[in-house]
Design an enzyme around this catalytic site. Structure first.
Site, PDB file in Angstrom:
ATOM      1  CG  ASP A  79     -11.413  -2.441  -0.761  1.00 17.46           C
ATOM      2  OD1 ASP A  79     -10.641  -3.550  -0.900  1.00 17.46           O
ATOM      3  OD2 ASP A  79     -11.302  -1.146  -1.138  1.00 17.46           O
TER       4      ASP A  79
ATOM      5  CG  ASP B 265      -1.729  -0.874   1.319  1.00 21.75           C
ATOM      6  OD1 ASP B 265      -2.318  -1.572   0.036  1.00 21.75           O
ATOM      7  OD2 ASP B 265      -2.186  -1.448   2.283  1.00 21.75           O
TER       8      ASP B 265
END
Length: 251
Positions: free
Chosen positions: A130, A11
Site C-alpha cells: 500500500d 475486504d
C-alpha cells in the site's frame, strides 16, 4: 501472450465483506462466501480476501471462512491480513487457500518473505504494498494504510522480488475507492522495474480503466472491489470489451 487476470477483492471485517473510500468509511457489501461463489461462476480469474482488521481474536474466523470458500469455488484465491508466520500460512494453505498475501509483516521483518518462499514456493507468496504519493514520491504505508513509513515504493518492490516473492499487489492509496482510474504511471514503472507479475489495485471505476491499466500500466492483473460488489461492472461484459480491444483474457 499470458492472459490478463480480473480479480475481485473482498475486504473482510468481522466475517463480512466491506468497502470504503481511501481506506475509510466502510460499508457492508455482503457475505464473502456467497460473493466468492458468484464471482467464480461469473468468470473471475482469481479472488483476493483481505482481513483488514486482522487480530489474534478473529484469525479462527478467517480459517473457517477459507475452508468454506475452498468448498465453493474452483478458481485460485489469495488470503491476506495479519499473516506473520510460516505456521499461519501453513494453516491457511491446508484450509484451501492457493496463495497468501503479506504486507506490514513483510516490511517489519523482510526475512519472512524468504522463509515463506523456502517453505511453500514463490508461486504462493504475494507481497501487497500500500503506497501513497506524497510530493511526487511514493511511500509505503502499513496497517491498512494507517501508518506511514519512509520506505520508497520502488526500492521495496525491488527487494521483494529479490527475496523471492511471486507477485506484487500494489494498491495506490491516492486512487483507492475514487473510481478515477488506476495509478498507471507508477504501475508501468513497477512493471519495467521487476520481472514478477504486478496486480493493479485502487481506482477502478469503468471498463476502460481496466483496459488502460493493462495497456498503459502494463499490469498483469487488475483488482477491484466495489464496482463488482455493487454490480456496476459485470465481469463477463468487462472481459468481452477487453477482448474487443485485443487484450488477452480468459472467457
Amino acid at each position: 501472450m499470458l492472459t490478463k487476470r480480473i480479480v475481485p477483492c473482498l475486504d473482510i471485517k468481522n466475517g463480512r465483506t466491506v468497502k470504503g473510500v481511501n481506506f475509510i468509511n466502510l460499508i457492508d457489501a455482503g457475505d464473502p462466501v456467497v460473493l466468492a461463489k458468484q464471482y467464480a461462476d461469473l468468470g473471475a480469474d482469481e479472488l483476493v480476501f483481505l482481513d483488514i482488521a486482522a487480530t489474534l481474536e478473529n484469525r479462527g474466523t478467517t480459517l473457517d471462512m477459507v475452508l468454506k470458500v475452498a468448498e465453493q469455488v474452483n478458481i485460485p484465491f489469495t488470503v491476506g491480513g495479519g499473516i506473520s508466520s510460516v505456521e499461519h500460512v501453513d494453516k491457511l494453505l491446508k484450509c484451501g487457500a492457493d496463495k497468501v498475501s503479506i504486507n506490514s509483516s513483510a516490511v517489519k521483518r523482510p526475512e519472512l518473505i524468504n522463509e515463506l518462499v523456502d517453505k511453500f514456493g514463490s508461486q504462493c507468496v504475494v507481497v501487497a504494498i500500500d503506497a501513497k504519493q506524497i510530493e511526487g514520491e511514493w511511500f509505503v504505508h502499513l496497517a491498512g494504510g494507517t501508518i506511514p513509513t519512509e520506505i520508497k515504493l520502488f526500492d521495496w518492490a525491488k527487494e521483494v522480488e529479490e527475496r523471492g516473492a511471486g507477485e506484487i499487489l500494489f494498491t495506490s492509496m491516492n486512487h483507492d475507492g475514487t473510481k478515477g482510474g488506476f495509478a498507471n504511471e507508477a504501475l508501468a514503472y513497477l512493471s519495467n522495474l521487476v520481472n514478477i507479475p504486478i496486480i493493479a489495485s485502487g481506482g477502478a471505476g469503468t471498463i476502460q480503466h481496466f483496459a488502460d491499466t493493462f495497456v498503459d500500466g502494463k499490469s498483469d492483473a487488475a483488482l477491484a472491489a466495489s464496482v463488482f460488489h455493487f454490480g456496476e461492472i459485470p465481469i463477463l461484459e468487462l472481459k468481452e470489451e477487453l477482448k474487443r480491444q485485443n487484450i488477452p483474457v480468459r472467457i
